[in-house]
Write a protein that holds these residues in place. Structure first.
Motif, PDB file in Angstrom:
ATOM      1  N   MET A 181       1.302  -0.917   0.273  1.00 12.62           N
ATOM      2  CA  MET A 181       0.135   0.323   0.277  1.00 12.62           C
ATOM      3  C   MET A 181       0.738   1.470   0.316  1.00 12.62           C
ATOM      4  O   MET A 181       2.356   0.993   0.806  1.00 12.62           O
ATOM      5  CB  MET A 181      -0.757  -0.028   1.074  1.00 12.62           C
ATOM      6  N   VAL A 182       0.777   2.361  -0.693  1.00 14.59           N
ATOM      7  CA  VAL A 182       1.305   3.239  -1.435  1.00 14.59           C
ATOM      8  C   VAL A 182       0.274   4.204  -0.599  1.00 14.59           C
ATOM      9  O   VAL A 182      -0.137   4.511  -0.231  1.00 14.59           O
ATOM     10  CB  VAL A 182       1.223   4.046  -2.631  1.00 14.59           C
ATOM     11  N   THR A 183       1.439   5.365   0.777  1.00  8.38           N
ATOM     12  CA  THR A 183       1.146   6.042   1.614  1.00  8.38           C
ATOM     13  C   THR A 183       2.063   6.984   1.738  1.00  8.38           C
ATOM     14  O   THR A 183       3.576   6.975   0.495  1.00  8.38           O
ATOM     15  CB  THR A 183       0.520   5.504   2.753  1.00  8.38           C
ATOM     16  N   ILE A 206      -7.978  16.007  11.606  1.00  5.53           N
ATOM     17  CA  ILE A 206      -8.918  16.288  10.410  1.00  5.53           C
ATOM     18  C   ILE A 206      -7.843  16.878   9.500  1.00  5.53           C
ATOM     19  O   ILE A 206      -8.680  17.131   9.033  1.00  5.53           O
ATOM     20  CB  ILE A 206     -10.152  17.119  10.791  1.00  5.53           C
ATOM     21  N   ASP A 207      -6.949  17.423   9.861  1.00  6.89           N
ATOM     22  CA  ASP A 207      -6.048  18.520   8.333  1.00  6.89           C
ATOM     23  C   ASP A 207      -6.082  17.058   7.463  1.00  6.89           C
ATOM     24  O   ASP A 207      -5.580  15.783   8.023  1.00  6.89           O
ATOM     25  CB  ASP A 207      -4.958  18.725   9.390  1.00  6.89           C
ATOM     26  N   SER A 208      -5.809  18.122   6.494  1.00  8.29           N
ATOM     27  CA  SER A 208      -5.019  17.339   5.521  1.00  8.29           C
ATOM     28  C   SER A 208      -3.314  17.818   4.551  1.00  8.29           C
ATOM     29  O   SER A 208      -3.331  18.504   5.426  1.00  8.29           O
ATOM     30  CB  SER A 208      -6.112  16.694   4.361  1.00  8.29           C
ATOM     31  N   ILE A 209      -3.162  16.338   4.100  1.00  2.91           N
ATOM     32  CA  ILE A 209      -1.535  16.745   3.529  1.00  2.91           C
ATOM     33  C   ILE A 209      -1.936  16.481   1.881  1.00  2.91           C
ATOM     34  O   ILE A 209      -2.092  15.409   1.722  1.00  2.91           O
ATOM     35  CB  ILE A 209      -1.001  15.491   3.607  1.00  2.91           C
ATOM     36  N   ASP A 213      -7.091  13.765   2.689  1.00  4.54           N
ATOM     37  CA  ASP A 213      -6.873  13.114   3.993  1.00  4.54           C
ATOM     38  C   ASP A 213      -6.716  11.846   4.725  1.00  4.54           C
ATOM     39  O   ASP A 213      -7.188  10.441   4.275  1.00  4.54           O
ATOM     40  CB  ASP A 213      -8.597  12.805   4.807  1.00  4.54           C
ATOM     41  N   GLU A 214      -5.489  12.036   5.506  1.00 10.29           N
ATOM     42  CA  GLU A 214      -5.134  11.585   5.580  1.00 10.29           C
ATOM     43  C   GLU A 214      -5.583  10.260   6.862  1.00 10.29           C
ATOM     44  O   GLU A 214      -5.144   9.222   6.908  1.00 10.29           O
ATOM     45  CB  GLU A 214      -3.567  11.419   6.352  1.00 10.29           C
ATOM     46  N   ALA A 215      -6.698  10.650   7.336  1.00  8.79           N
ATOM     47  CA  ALA A 215      -7.207  10.001   8.696  1.00  8.79           C
ATOM     48  C   ALA A 215      -8.063   9.739   7.876  1.00  8.79           C
ATOM     49  O   ALA A 215      -9.427   8.804   8.302  1.00  8.79           O
ATOM     50  CB  ALA A 215      -7.378  10.769   9.335  1.00  8.79           C
ATOM     51  N   SER A 264      -5.332   5.810   2.716  1.00  4.51           N
ATOM     52  CA  SER A 264      -5.761   6.371   4.034  1.00  4.51           C
ATOM     53  C   SER A 264      -3.602   6.464   5.058  1.00  4.51           C
ATOM     54  O   SER A 264      -3.816   4.360   4.882  1.00  4.51           O
ATOM     55  CB  SER A 264      -7.210   6.068   4.994  1.00  4.51           C
ATOM     56  N   LEU A 265      -3.278   7.209   5.693  1.00  7.07           N
ATOM     57  CA  LEU A 265      -1.841   6.249   6.569  1.00  7.07           C
ATOM     58  C   LEU A 265      -3.346   5.985   8.024  1.00  7.07           C
ATOM     59  O   LEU A 265      -2.137   4.981   8.404  1.00  7.07           O
ATOM     60  CB  LEU A 265      -1.675   7.435   6.768  1.00  7.07           C
TER      61      LEU A 265
END
Length: 141
Positions: free
Chosen positions: A1-3, A19-22, A26-28, A35-36
């Motif tokens: 899986m690529v994250t 809740i922030d994203s990169i 949305d990593e969460a 998703s991370l």
């Protein structure tokens, strides 16, 4: 899986709003395959990782002490899970320059926070174990 990997120092990562994203992703978001958070769940949602977190608790233990406390875990599985927990920032590994080398493991702040969730799961298990055993008996007939 690529994250995507989180950028910044450990202090910055601890201060990140979940809740922030990169980069607009949305990593969460648990529904996303990349998703991370989903990758992290996959890593820690195994019987050995949860037991390691529970056993470490507020203590610092050596590898052999951990292995002695977790019945049935092999050297290889303990090593793999400790490395995974360290990679995810949940366990800290301290190596002391002695002969033979002394290595100790302890939970980090995020690891101790996760332990509270693991404690809740253990409480749930104790509360419902009788119901689960009865359901299994009925199902297996």
């Amino acid at each position: 899986m690529v994250t995507k990997q989180l950028r910044g120092s450990a202090d910055e990562v601890d201060a990140v709003d979940p809740i922030d994203s990169i980069d607009g992703v949305d990593e969460a978001d648990l529904t996303r395959a990349d998703s991370l958070a989903r990758e992290l769940f996959s890593d820690i949602a195994n019987k050995w990782a949860l037991l390691i977190i529970e056993i470490l608790g507020e203590r610092t233990l050596r590898f052999s002490e951990l292995r002695n406390e977790i019945e049935g875990i092999s050297h290889k599985m303990l090593t793999q899970n400790l490395r995974m927990l360290e990679r995810n920032g949940l366990v800290e590994r301290d190596v002391y320059p002695t002969v033979p080398p002394r290595v100790e493991y302890t939970l980090t702040g995020p690891g101790r926070a996760l332990k509270k969730t693991v404690d809740g799961m253990c409480d749930w298990t104790h509360q419902y174990i009788g119901h689960i055993e009865e359901s299994r008996r009925r199902f297996d007939v």
